[in-house]
Design a protein around this motif. Structure first.
Motif, short mmCIF file in Angstrom:
data_model
loop_
_atom_site.label_atom_id
_atom_site.label_comp_id
_atom_site.label_asym_id
_atom_site.label_seq_id
_atom_site.Cartn_x
_atom_site.Cartn_y
_atom_site.Cartn_z
N VAL A 195 -14.50 -10.06 -14.30
CA VAL A 195 -13.98 -9.59 -13.08
C VAL A 195 -13.97 -8.22 -12.98
N LEU A 196 -14.51 -7.64 -12.05
CA LEU A 196 -14.61 -5.90 -11.69
C LEU A 196 -14.10 -5.82 -10.25
N PRO A 197 -13.09 -4.95 -10.12
CA PRO A 197 -12.79 -4.48 -8.77
C PRO A 197 -13.56 -3.74 -8.33
N ALA A 198 -13.81 -3.63 -6.74
CA ALA A 198 -14.85 -2.92 -6.19
C ALA A 198 -14.01 -2.32 -4.93
N ALA A 199 -15.05 -1.37 -4.46
CA ALA A 199 -14.47 -0.62 -3.19
C ALA A 199 -15.00 -1.40 -1.98
N GLY A 200 -14.86 -2.63 -1.83
CA GLY A 200 -15.43 -3.54 -0.81
C GLY A 200 -16.74 -4.06 -1.20
N THR A 201 -17.02 -5.10 -0.59
CA THR A 201 -18.43 -5.79 -0.95
C THR A 201 -19.41 -4.82 -0.62
N ARG A 202 -19.48 -3.96 0.28
CA ARG A 202 -20.76 -3.14 0.79
C ARG A 202 -20.98 -1.97 -0.25
N TYR A 252 -5.62 9.43 -12.44
CA TYR A 252 -6.99 8.93 -12.22
C TYR A 252 -7.21 7.00 -12.48
N PRO A 253 -7.63 6.54 -11.44
CA PRO A 253 -7.74 5.13 -11.60
C PRO A 253 -8.86 4.88 -12.60
N ALA A 254 -8.85 3.90 -13.33
CA ALA A 254 -9.78 3.49 -14.09
C ALA A 254 -10.73 2.55 -13.44
N THR A 255 -12.11 2.50 -13.71
CA THR A 255 -13.14 1.96 -13.05
C THR A 255 -12.76 0.33 -13.14
N ALA A 256 -12.35 -0.21 -14.31
CA ALA A 256 -12.15 -1.48 -14.38
C ALA A 256 -10.93 -2.11 -13.85
N GLY A 257 -10.17 -1.18 -13.06
CA GLY A 257 -8.91 -1.33 -12.66
C GLY A 257 -7.54 -1.79 -13.18
N MET A 258 -6.51 -2.06 -12.60
CA MET A 258 -5.34 -2.40 -13.35
C MET A 258 -5.66 -3.84 -13.79
N PHE A 274 -5.04 3.49 -7.04
CA PHE A 274 -3.64 2.69 -7.35
C PHE A 274 -3.22 2.02 -6.26
N HIS A 275 -2.92 2.84 -5.14
CA HIS A 275 -2.29 2.27 -4.03
C HIS A 275 -3.24 1.06 -3.24
N ALA A 276 -4.41 1.25 -3.39
CA ALA A 276 -5.25 -0.03 -2.97
C ALA A 276 -5.26 -1.18 -3.74
N GLN A 277 -5.38 -0.78 -5.06
CA GLN A 277 -4.88 -1.81 -5.98
C GLN A 277 -3.89 -2.76 -5.74
N GLN A 278 -2.67 -2.01 -5.44
CA GLN A 278 -1.38 -2.64 -5.40
C GLN A 278 -1.37 -3.66 -4.17
N PHE A 281 0.88 -1.10 -0.04
CA PHE A 281 -0.11 -0.05 0.04
C PHE A 281 0.97 1.27 0.18
N ARG A 282 1.89 1.11 1.00
CA ARG A 282 2.77 2.31 1.01
C ARG A 282 3.55 2.69 -0.33
#
Length: 407
Positions: free
Chosen positions: A104-111, A70-76, A288-292, A59-60
């Motif tokens: 597959v689609l990344p999400a900001a958590g299941t909530r 800007y990160p893409a909605t589809a993620g890396m 991006f840091h959350a994706q990494q 993360f760091r």
């Protein structure tokens, strides 16, 4: 002025019920525990095990390189590929059946994703009914109401499995989406292949979306028997392309990183494409840091096995401490105990337990809704064994002493 704004706003807002923890705060307001022991909240499912160092480091490391883009909605692409690899490994999916670019689609958590899916994929004018288990995660109900839908509860009862036979065909014909949670919150029950096969047949007659919340799937107790997931059930049923099905996964419980707010949606490519279009406008791309950090987490299983071992030990302590005095059904997965209350009054038990011991649990009726067949949450409390081992052990012993007096 505020009332004028609300009067012209989303009518679903007026139908939202207080969140379980708001109700709990009101219930316990003004009560000062008599015990001098440390208060222990067993009411909320927020993991307290340590965050793995390698995830925090990833993360760091990703912060500086990602802040200027800007990160893409589809993620890396690397993240989608890593998630697809994990799905193949974990659920035994054949390579050709899970394409990281289509399924597959990344999400900001299941909530976030569980809420948004109903806004994106139901048509309240034609198929307004949203089925959900009862007891349930309250996001399902709120999502249905705010999308203009009509929640319909499916009581799970003592067995933890919704009764599909009790639903008439005319109700299924109005269904736009069904939420399911496996392993279940709060029961920990895993839905079997026979259940999914029955639901597939109903879905193919009526065309609704099946949305499976699987955020507890990696907290199972038997290393030789990981829980069945919806995509694996699709494969077993020879359901090409995961037709009509979406799964929702999270790193919060699996990897002890609820603050990362990271998960994913996977399944039917047609539904993923429509959902991605909605989320592009919604503006919820993962930084991006959350994706990494997420990619590092999905690639490692050692910390997940260690996490399961810690929960397994706490469940063994709970059995030894409570099972003879307050019997309960052992969960197959997750970190909750769904405890029948001696005497049957879950609110009274919760208040008295807190006043006497400083331990907070969640009344079962706060996780359910009354139905003509009864309220399946009433008469239970939910215990979240999320704290460190020594804290849980102390809390369980205090609970036992309290129950001995309560009975």
């Amino acid at each position: 002025m505020a009332s004028d704004v609300l009067a012209g706003g989303n009518p679903g807002l007026a139908r939202l019920q207080a969140y379980p923890f708001q109700r709990l705060r009101r219930l316990l307001d003004g009560i000062k525990p008599a015990s001098t022991a440390m208060p222990v909240p067993l009411s909320i499912g927020e993991p307290k095990h340590p965050v793995p160092d390698f995830i925090a480091e990833a993360f760091r490391a990703g912060v500086d390189s990602g802040l200027g883009r800007y990160p893409a909605t589809a993620g890396m692409p690397e993240l989608r590929a890593g998630i697809a690899d994990w799905l193949r490994w974990r659920f035994g999916l054949i390579d050709a059946r899970i394409d990281p670019d289509r399924h597959v689609l990344p999400a900001a958590g299941t909530r976030e994703a569980l809420f948004a899916v109903t806004q994106a994929l139901i048509d309240p004018a034609n198929r307004p009914v949203v089925f959900m288990p009862n007891p349930f995660y309250q996001i399902y109900e709120g999502a249905a109401l705010l999308a203009g839908g009509r929640p319909r509860m499916l009581n799970t009862g003592g067995g933890g499995i919704p009764d599909l036979d009790g639903i008439e065909e005319r109700e299924w014909a109005e269904c736009g989406l069904i939420y399911l949670c496996s392993p279940g919150n709060p029961t920990g029950r895993v839905l079997p292949q026979a259940f999914w096969d029955q639901l597939f047949a109903i879905r193919d007659r009526h065309g609704f979306v099946i949305a499976a919340d699987e955020c507890y799937s990696e907290l199972y107790h038997d290393e030789q028997a990981p829980p069945l997931g919806l995509l694996a059930a699709c494969q077993a049923a020879r359901r090409d392309g995961f037709r009509g099905c979406l799964v929702f996964h999270s790193l919060s419980k699996r990897s002890n990183v609820p603050g990362l707010r990271s998960g994913f949606i996977a399944g039917d490519a047609v539904l993923i494409e429509a959902f991605a279009a909605y989320r592009t406008y919604q503006g919820c791309a993962l930084p991006f840091h959350a994706q990494q950090a997420s990619l590092a987490a999905w690639r490692d299983e050692t910390h997940v096995r260690e996490n399961r071992a810690a929960y397994r030990h706490k469940f063994a302590m709970a059995r030894e401490t409570l099972a003879d005095i307050a019997p309960y059904d052992e969960p197959e997965a997750g970190f909750y105990i769904w405890l029948p209350v001696p005497g049957g009054d879950d609110e009274a038990f919760t208040k008295a337990l807190y006043a006497d011991t400083g331990i907070t649990v969640l009344p079962g009726r706060y996780l359910s809704r009354p139905t003509p067949e009864g309220d399946p949450g009433a008469g239970h409390v939910r215990l979240a064994l999320v704290a460190e081992q020594a804290i849980c052990e102390d809390a369980l012993r205090r609970m036992r002493r309290f129950i001995e007096q309560w009975k």
